[in-house]
Motif scaffolding. Structure first.
Motif, PDB file in Angstrom:
ATOM      1  N   THR A  90     -31.330  43.757  41.786  1.00  0.00           N
ATOM      2  CA  THR A  90     -30.818  43.823  43.147  1.00  0.00           C
ATOM      3  C   THR A  90     -31.551  42.788  43.996  1.00  0.00           C
ATOM      4  OG1 THR A  90     -30.357  46.185  42.923  1.00  0.00           O
ATOM      5  CG2 THR A  90     -30.432  45.303  45.159  1.00  0.00           C
ATOM      6  N   THR A  91     -30.783  42.074  44.822  1.00  0.00           N
ATOM      7  CA  THR A  91     -31.385  41.100  45.723  1.00  0.00           C
ATOM      8  C   THR A  91     -30.463  40.850  46.899  1.00  0.00           C
ATOM      9  OG1 THR A  91     -32.340  38.876  45.888  1.00  0.00           O
ATOM     10  CG2 THR A  91     -30.420  39.118  44.470  1.00  0.00           C
ATOM     11  N   GLU A  92     -31.051  40.728  48.074  1.00  0.00           N
ATOM     12  CA  GLU A  92     -30.341  40.354  49.298  1.00  0.00           C
ATOM     13  C   GLU A  92     -29.085  41.197  49.532  1.00  0.00           C
ATOM     14  OE1 GLU A  92     -29.661  36.175  49.127  1.00  0.00           O
ATOM     15  OE2 GLU A  92     -31.779  35.668  49.353  1.00  0.00           O
ATOM     16  N   GLY A  93     -29.222  42.496  49.318  1.00  0.00           N
ATOM     17  CA  GLY A  93     -28.133  43.403  49.644  1.00  0.00           C
ATOM     18  C   GLY A  93     -27.061  43.557  48.587  1.00  0.00           C
ATOM     19  N   TYR A  94     -27.239  42.932  47.419  1.00  0.00           N
ATOM     20  CA  TYR A  94     -26.263  43.044  46.338  1.00  0.00           C
ATOM     21  C   TYR A  94     -26.941  43.489  45.048  1.00  0.00           C
ATOM     22  CZ  TYR A  94     -22.690  40.703  49.117  1.00  0.00           C
ATOM     23  OH  TYR A  94     -21.779  40.387  50.088  1.00  0.00           O
ATOM     24  N   ALA A  95     -26.218  44.322  44.303  1.00  0.00           N
ATOM     25  CA  ALA A  95     -26.651  44.718  42.963  1.00  0.00           C
ATOM     26  C   ALA A  95     -25.865  43.898  41.948  1.00  0.00           C
ATOM     27  CB  ALA A  95     -26.408  46.206  42.746  1.00  0.00           C
ATOM     28  N   TYR A  96     -26.538  43.496  40.883  1.00  0.00           N
ATOM     29  CA  TYR A  96     -25.911  42.679  39.844  1.00  0.00           C
ATOM     30  C   TYR A  96     -26.166  43.304  38.478  1.00  0.00           C
ATOM     31  CZ  TYR A  96     -25.754  39.086  43.469  1.00  0.00           C
ATOM     32  OH  TYR A  96     -25.517  38.396  44.634  1.00  0.00           O
ATOM     33  N   ARG A  97     -25.214  43.100  37.590  1.00  0.00           N
ATOM     34  CA  ARG A  97     -25.389  43.453  36.189  1.00  0.00           C
ATOM     35  C   ARG A  97     -24.941  42.263  35.348  1.00  0.00           C
ATOM     36  NH1 ARG A  97     -23.938  49.034  33.210  1.00  0.00           N
ATOM     37  NH2 ARG A  97     -26.022  49.395  34.052  1.00  0.00           N
ATOM     38  N   ALA A  98     -25.793  41.815  34.455  1.00  0.00           N
ATOM     39  CA  ALA A  98     -25.459  40.754  33.506  1.00  0.00           C
ATOM     40  C   ALA A  98     -25.239  41.369  32.135  1.00  0.00           C
ATOM     41  CB  ALA A  98     -26.574  39.721  33.446  1.00  0.00           C
ATOM     42  N   GLU A  99     -24.149  40.981  31.499  1.00  0.00           N
ATOM     43  CA  GLU A  99     -23.792  41.483  30.167  1.00  0.00           C
ATOM     44  C   GLU A  99     -23.645  40.293  29.223  1.00  0.00           C
ATOM     45  OE1 GLU A  99     -21.110  45.136  32.034  1.00  0.00           O
ATOM     46  OE2 GLU A  99     -20.161  43.292  31.334  1.00  0.00           O
ATOM     47  N   LEU A 100     -24.344  40.353  28.108  1.00  0.00           N
ATOM     48  CA  LEU A 100     -24.303  39.265  27.126  1.00  0.00           C
ATOM     49  C   LEU A 100     -23.525  39.735  25.902  1.00  0.00           C
ATOM     50  CD1 LEU A 100     -25.395  36.365  26.729  1.00  0.00           C
ATOM     51  CD2 LEU A 100     -27.245  37.388  25.388  1.00  0.00           C
ATOM     52  N   TYR A 101     -22.426  39.041  25.612  1.00  0.00           N
ATOM     53  CA  TYR A 101     -21.508  39.429  24.540  1.00  0.00           C
ATOM     54  C   TYR A 101     -21.513  38.403  23.408  1.00  0.00           C
ATOM     55  CZ  TYR A 101     -19.229  42.592  27.903  1.00  0.00           C
ATOM     56  OH  TYR A 101     -18.948  43.578  28.814  1.00  0.00           O
ATOM     57  N   ALA A 102     -21.035  38.856  22.258  1.00  0.00           N
ATOM     58  CA  ALA A 102     -20.648  37.913  21.212  1.00  0.00           C
ATOM     59  C   ALA A 102     -19.473  37.087  21.731  1.00  0.00           C
ATOM     60  CB  ALA A 102     -20.258  38.650  19.942  1.00  0.00           C
ATOM     61  N   PHE A 103     -19.414  35.850  21.360  1.00  0.00           N
ATOM     62  CA  PHE A 103     -18.340  34.969  21.818  1.00  0.00           C
ATOM     63  C   PHE A 103     -17.117  35.149  20.918  1.00  0.00           C
ATOM     64  CE2 PHE A 103     -15.993  31.028  22.298  1.00  0.00           C
ATOM     65  CZ  PHE A 103     -16.052  30.828  23.660  1.00  0.00           C
ATOM     66  N   ALA A 104     -15.990  35.495  21.516  1.00  0.00           N
ATOM     67  CA  ALA A 104     -14.743  35.603  20.750  1.00  0.00           C
ATOM     68  C   ALA A 104     -14.190  34.195  20.545  1.00  0.00           C
ATOM     69  CB  ALA A 104     -13.734  36.468  21.504  1.00  0.00           C
ATOM     70  N   PRO A 105     -14.130  33.706  19.322  1.00  0.00           N
ATOM     71  CA  PRO A 105     -13.772  32.304  19.098  1.00  0.00           C
ATOM     72  C   PRO A 105     -12.313  31.981  19.329  1.00  0.00           C
ATOM     73  CG  PRO A 105     -14.001  33.445  17.005  1.00  0.00           C
ATOM     74  CD  PRO A 105     -14.424  34.420  18.065  1.00  0.00           C
ATOM     75  N   ASP A 106     -11.450  32.996  19.315  1.00  0.00           N
ATOM     76  CA  ASP A 106     -10.020  32.741  19.457  1.00  0.00           C
ATOM     77  C   ASP A 106      -9.622  32.869  20.926  1.00  0.00           C
ATOM     78  OD1 ASP A 106     -10.976  35.237  18.085  1.00  0.00           O
ATOM     79  OD2 ASP A 106      -9.224  36.052  19.117  1.00  0.00           O
ATOM     80  N   PRO A 107      -8.670  32.044  21.389  1.00  0.00           N
ATOM     81  CA  PRO A 107      -8.279  32.070  22.805  1.00  0.00           C
ATOM     82  C   PRO A 107      -7.466  33.309  23.144  1.00  0.00           C
ATOM     83  CG  PRO A 107      -6.855  30.586  21.576  1.00  0.00           C
ATOM     84  CD  PRO A 107      -7.924  31.032  20.625  1.00  0.00           C
TER      85      PRO A 107
END
Length: 268
Positions: A90-107
């Motif tokens: 949380t910073t400057e009045g906002y909460a954040y969540r970062a999510e790290l995924y496997a990369f789906a290679p197909d479009p």
């Protein structure tokens, strides 16, 4: 998926993305994918996919916030990229969540939720998607997650379709299964809204979002017949129709679908 938000939001989200990438020891690269009104920002990050979601501080949590993390309990027979790591701050009045995924290679199947032309998906793709929908429907509907509320569908279906709601068969659904959220793998992306919904809701979304191309829609209706031919799928179909008609004045692609949806309702 959506256009970039206001410049101040762009700057704030890019700073959050940079912080998240540094936390994971990566660098965000490639095309930026914005969520609605800049609520999320995603892009490739090295060999992974990095998604950052924000909310006003104190308003984080709840169904959408926790959807991706709770979806990890779903069976592996539902194809989706693995979620490796989560980081909150949380910073400057906002909460954040970062999510790290496997990369789906197909479009993704389409750059936008609806189909404008036949995507040329092979029969094997449809068999895999039907199997995924079956595996998801076999999961007991969660008591604490609603993709569609019963109160809502009983109100909007008569109001916007002229049909009545009988008994509703509830099942577990992705809740936003459009063509920008499925890849040619197939992999199913964006699990923030998963939960209980009328049986057949996801299949109905895939069918109705193809109605701009009648020949393609007819084929999809055939491919998904194991789901959509079941009597209990009728409410799921009517729910998606009602949602399109309810939002046609504020969502462009719903406005495009409104005419074909009215024609479909006349045939039901």
């Amino acid at each position: 998926m959506f256009e970039a938000p206001a410049p101040a939001t762009v700057d704030r989200m890019l700073a959050a993305q940079h912080h998240a990438a540094d936390t994971f020891g990566l660098r965000a690269t490639g095309r930026r994918v914005w969520g609605y009104r800049g609520r999320t920002l995603s892009s490739a990050a090295g060999p992974h996919w990095l998604r950052v979601v924000c909310a006003e501080a104190g308003a984080e949590g709840g169904t959408l916030w926790n959807g991706p993390s709770t979806s990890r309990t779903l069976p592996t027979s539902v194809p989706r990229p693995d979620l490796f790591r989560i980081r909150d701050w949380t910073t400057e009045g906002y909460a954040y969540r970062a999510e790290l995924y496997a990369f789906a290679p197909d479009p993704t199947v389409s750059p936008r939720p609806v189909l404008d032309a036949d995507p040329g998906l092979p029969e094997t793709w449809w068999k895999a998607m039907t199997a995924a929908l079956d595996a998801l429907a076999d999961v007991p509907p969660p008591a604490d997650r609603e993709a569609v509320r019963g109160e809502y569908l009983r109100r909007v279906i008569p109001q916007f379709t002229g049909h009545q709601v009988d008994i509703v068969t509830w099942s577990t659904a992705h809740g936003d299964l459009h063509y920008g959220n499925v890849t040619r793998g197939p992999h199913i992306l964006d699990w923030e809204g998963w939960g209980s919904a009328p049986y057949g809701y996801d299949a109905a979304t895939l069918y109705i979002y193809a109605l701009l191309n009648p020949a393609t829609a007819a084929r999809i209706r055939t491919e998904l017949s194991p789901v959509l031919d079941r009597p209990e799928a009728r409410t799921g179909l009517l729910t998606v129709c009602a949602q399109v008609l309810q939002a046609q004045d504020r969502v462009d692609f719903y406005a495009e679908l409104a005419g074909p949806v009215h024609e479909l309702l006349a045939r039901l």
